[in-house]
Design a protein around this motif. Structure first.
Motif, PDB file in Angstrom:
ATOM      1  N   VAL A  35       0.842  -1.192   0.000  1.00 38.47           N
ATOM      2  CA  VAL A  35       0.000   0.000   0.000  1.00 38.47           C
ATOM      3  C   VAL A  35       0.879   1.244   0.000  1.00 38.47           C
ATOM      4  CG1 VAL A  35      -1.796  -1.212   1.304  1.00 38.47           C
ATOM      5  CG2 VAL A  35      -0.101   0.159   2.529  1.00 38.47           C
ATOM      6  N   ARG A  36       0.268   2.354  -0.306  1.00 40.80           N
ATOM      7  CA  ARG A  36       0.980   3.630  -0.225  1.00 40.80           C
ATOM      8  C   ARG A  36       0.588   4.336   1.077  1.00 40.80           C
ATOM      9  NH1 ARG A  36       3.873   6.730  -3.392  1.00 40.80           N
ATOM     10  NH2 ARG A  36       3.453   5.542  -5.280  1.00 40.80           N
ATOM     11  N   ILE A  37       1.616   4.860   1.772  1.00 39.90           N
ATOM     12  CA  ILE A  37       1.395   5.679   2.963  1.00 39.90           C
ATOM     13  C   ILE A  37       2.071   7.016   2.707  1.00 39.90           C
ATOM     14  CG2 ILE A  37       1.834   5.949   5.428  1.00 39.90           C
ATOM     15  CD1 ILE A  37       1.746   2.937   5.722  1.00 39.90           C
ATOM     16  N   SER A  38       1.270   8.066   2.591  1.00 37.10           N
ATOM     17  CA  SER A  38       1.798   9.373   2.224  1.00 37.10           C
ATOM     18  C   SER A  38       2.366  10.084   3.444  1.00 37.10           C
ATOM     19  CB  SER A  38       0.701  10.217   1.582  1.00 37.10           C
ATOM     20  OG  SER A  38      -0.394  10.357   2.469  1.00 37.10           O
ATOM     21  N   ILE A  51       6.403  -2.380   6.664  1.00 31.63           N
ATOM     22  CA  ILE A  51       7.811  -2.308   6.296  1.00 31.63           C
ATOM     23  C   ILE A  51       7.954  -1.373   5.093  1.00 31.63           C
ATOM     24  CG2 ILE A  51       9.865  -3.599   5.604  1.00 31.63           C
ATOM     25  CD1 ILE A  51       8.885  -4.374   8.336  1.00 31.63           C
ATOM     26  N   PRO A  52       8.779  -0.323   5.197  1.00 32.45           N
ATOM     27  CA  PRO A  52       8.903   0.626   4.079  1.00 32.45           C
ATOM     28  C   PRO A  52       9.826   0.117   2.983  1.00 32.45           C
ATOM     29  CG  PRO A  52      10.303   1.325   5.908  1.00 32.45           C
ATOM     30  CD  PRO A  52       9.558   0.101   6.378  1.00 32.45           C
ATOM     31  N   GLY A  81       7.720   5.356  -0.672  1.00 32.32           N
ATOM     32  CA  GLY A  81       6.342   5.686  -0.333  1.00 32.32           C
ATOM     33  C   GLY A  81       5.429   4.480  -0.278  1.00 32.32           C
ATOM     34  N   TRP A  82       5.938   3.327  -0.741  1.00 30.50           N
ATOM     35  CA  TRP A  82       5.160   2.086  -0.688  1.00 30.50           C
ATOM     36  C   TRP A  82       5.604   1.268   0.519  1.00 30.50           C
ATOM     37  CZ3 TRP A  82       0.977   0.933  -3.587  1.00 30.50           C
ATOM     38  CH2 TRP A  82       0.772   1.700  -4.741  1.00 30.50           C
ATOM     39  N   PHE A  83       4.641   0.553   1.115  1.00 28.90           N
ATOM     40  CA  PHE A  83       4.894  -0.249   2.297  1.00 28.90           C
ATOM     41  C   PHE A  83       4.321  -1.652   2.112  1.00 28.90           C
ATOM     42  CE2 PHE A  83       5.639   3.873   3.948  1.00 28.90           C
ATOM     43  CZ  PHE A  83       6.281   3.774   5.186  1.00 28.90           C
ATOM     44  N   ARG A  84       5.010  -2.621   2.631  1.00 29.55           N
ATOM     45  CA  ARG A  84       4.409  -3.947   2.801  1.00 29.55           C
ATOM     46  C   ARG A  84       3.762  -3.959   4.173  1.00 29.55           C
ATOM     47  NH1 ARG A  84       5.550  -8.968   1.023  1.00 29.55           N
ATOM     48  NH2 ARG A  84       5.280  -7.904  -0.969  1.00 29.55           N
ATOM     49  N   SER A 117      -3.384   3.691   1.516  1.00 31.94           N
ATOM     50  CA  SER A 117      -4.273   3.757   0.361  1.00 31.94           C
ATOM     51  C   SER A 117      -3.623   3.033  -0.828  1.00 31.94           C
ATOM     52  CB  SER A 117      -4.554   5.217  -0.012  1.00 31.94           C
ATOM     53  OG  SER A 117      -3.339   5.883  -0.365  1.00 31.94           O
ATOM     54  N   GLU A 118      -4.344   2.988  -1.934  1.00 31.83           N
ATOM     55  CA  GLU A 118      -3.861   2.469  -3.213  1.00 31.83           C
ATOM     56  C   GLU A 118      -3.286   1.054  -3.118  1.00 31.83           C
ATOM     57  OE1 GLU A 118      -1.464   5.257  -5.564  1.00 31.83           O
ATOM     58  OE2 GLU A 118      -1.909   6.787  -4.044  1.00 31.83           O
TER      59      GLU A 118
END
Length: 519
Positions: free
Chosen positions: A182-185, A204-205, A209-212, A247-248
């Motif tokens: 997911v994306r975390i802004s 986990i980053p 900007g994307w995280f597992r 999100s996303e």
């Protein structure tokens, strides 16, 4: 000209299979990969490389490239420990590198292409038979592939393992795990692990900007109750107090983690590696790392056998060395998993205090970080009178040929010795002698192609060690040159006729090999 039969067929084009193919091709062994998928996997569960796997990739010129693609974390704060400082490791890679499995596979596919490895897609194995000299694989469309050896690297649901009937003992954890990318802004968050009565969540980053993100729910999950992404967000809100406005979602998986291990990693001329040999809980991030190490351990030994100089006992050491490692990884990850899923904040708090106390001591820090990073993995020395360094990881260091792990990129043994190393000259096709630029005790050490100490001792023991590990000196460089020349000629002549009907072949089906063995 010899038969156009492959020396080795590798089943599975994941990180383990690709790494094994690269090891074999580096040594001039004719191999191909067959994979039942039509293309690269769109699903990736593994996302972390620890220090020892990175060192082995560095020994083939790939470590720094992967670090450049990933997000190196020097410190993490897992649920089972208040703080783990990988940056205190004595290695070129003091980190947990967050890099998607797809990124690792891409780097390995590129290297496989450089080495002329063929990857045949849409090729599902349905049958296997073997005799004392060869193995024959049968594919779903009826095609048959004869080969001298097979490596089963076809994952947790390995067809090769099932056909061998070597068992896969263990258990499936009762609670499913939910995973998503997911994306975390906003400002980059550090790794997040939270545990509560409802279960555990982790984020986990990847560094862009994307995280597992993952959720392990003690009350289970109900796919019919709400969408999967909604379940993960709710789990974060319940356990961590916020969903971090994720999100996303671009990928999602619901799976039941397992801890299982094959009874044997070898059956005749067939070997198992990676998830085909062992699967473990994702907590601890060990799966892909163990598979890469399996592949490097097996690759040089199989190449030595096919090139005609392996001692008769060498192939047997693959199971003897890697099966205990797989068992210890299962024990470690199972302990961490049961701790995280206990639901008891008190038990977790006590464990964090114990871990913190141990990590403040030198022996405790070496043990815990060594287990997690793989740097403390050691193999049986094979001799009751062996030097204490035998079977241990060889640390990197400067030599007259460059860093030790740069010298290892040729895929040969390395003889580290002060003074005259002329004793290794008759083994020039298998051993590269260099002089260490720092201190070395004892006087000499023979380093295996996978970066472990085969032998250490005084100069007068060098020749005996070379005979033991590298075979008779009569196996000359000319023999190896003829093997490689014949291999390349066959590959060029036979490539056009080896395409299997109904299959697609990857872009790395080039029919040629680079002139250099190192990047």
């Amino acid at each position: 000209m010899r038969s156009l039969m492959d020396d080795v067929v590798i089943v599975g084009a994941g990180p383990t299979g690709l790494m094994a193919a690269c090891e074999l091709a580096l040594a001039g062994v004719r191999c191909r990969i067959v994979d039942k998928r039509n293309g690269e996997a769109g699903v990736t569960r593994a996302f972390g490389l620890h220090a020892r796997a990175l060192e082995l990739l560095d020994a083939r010129g790939l470590g720094d490239e992967l670090v450049a693609r990933g997000n190196p974390l020097g410190t993490v704060h897992p649920a089972y420990a208040s703080r783990v400082d990988f940056e205190r490791l004595d290695t070129r890679y003091p980190m947990l590198l967050i890099v998607p499995q797809s990124g690792t596979e891409e780097v390995l596919r590129e290297r496989a292409a450089e080495l002329g490895v063929r990857i045949v897609r849409n090729a599902e194995v349905t049958g296997l038979s073997q005799n004392a000299d060869s193995v024959r694989l049968t594919l779903r469309d009826g095609a048959e592939l004869p080969t001298r050896y097979v490596i089963g690297a076809d994952g947790a649901h390995s067809t090769v393992r099932e056909l061998l009937d070597v068992g896969f003992a263990g258990e499936t954890y009762s609670l499913p795990m939910l995973l998503a990318d997911v994306r975390i802004s906003g400002p980059e968050l550090p790794p997040i692990t939270q545990v509560g009565p409802a279960g555990a969540v982790v984020a986990i980053p990847f560094g862009d900007g994307w995280f597992r993100v993952g959720a392990w729910l003690l009350d289970g999950d109900d796919p019919d109750r709400e969408p999967a992404f909604g379940q993960i967000r709710r789990a974060f809100e319940d356990i961590a107090g916020t969903d971090y406005r994720m999100s996303e979602p671009r990928w999602f998986s619901r799976f039941a983690a397992e801890r299982r291990q094959a009874r044997s990693y070898r059956s005749g001329r067939v070997f198992l590696a990676g998830d085909a040999a062992h699967v473990n809980s994702p907590i601890g991030g060990q799966g892909m790392n163990t598979g890469v190490q399996d592949a490097v351990n097996l690759g040089w030994k199989l190449a030595a056998d096919l090139r005609g100089w392996a001692p008769p006992w060498l192939l047997g050491t693959y199971h003897a060395e890697r099966h205990p490692v797989g068992a210890s990884v299962l024990e470690l990850t199972d302990h961490l998993t049961r701790l995280v899923l206990t639901g008891s904040r008190l038990r977790l708090r006590v464990n964090r205090h114990v871990m913190a106390a141990l990590l403040r001591t030198g022996p405790g820090r070496r043990r815990i970080l060594g287990l997690m990073s793989g740097l403390e993995i050691a193999y049986p020395p094979g001799d009751a009178h062996a030097h204490p360094l035998a079977g241990r990881r060889a640390p990197d260091g400067p030599t007259t040929g460059g860093r030790l792990y740069e010298v290892l990129r040729e895929g040969r043994f390395v003889l580290l010795a002060h003074g005259d190393a002329g004793a290794a000259r008759p083994w020039a096709d298998r051993v590269r002698p260099v002089r260490p630029l720092g201190g070395l005790r004892p006087q000499a050490a023979l380093i295996r192609p996978d970066g472990y100490v085969a032998w250490a001792g005084d100069h007068d023991g060098i020749r005996q060690a070379l005979v033991k590990w590298c075979g008779p000196a009569e196996h000359t460089a000319q023999h190896t040159a003829e093997h490689r020349a014949g291999h390349t000629a066959e590959h060029r002549a036979g490539h056009a006729t080896q395409h299997t009907a109904g299959h697609t072949t990857d872009h790395n089906d080039r029919g040629e090999r680079p002139d250099r063995a190192t990047p």
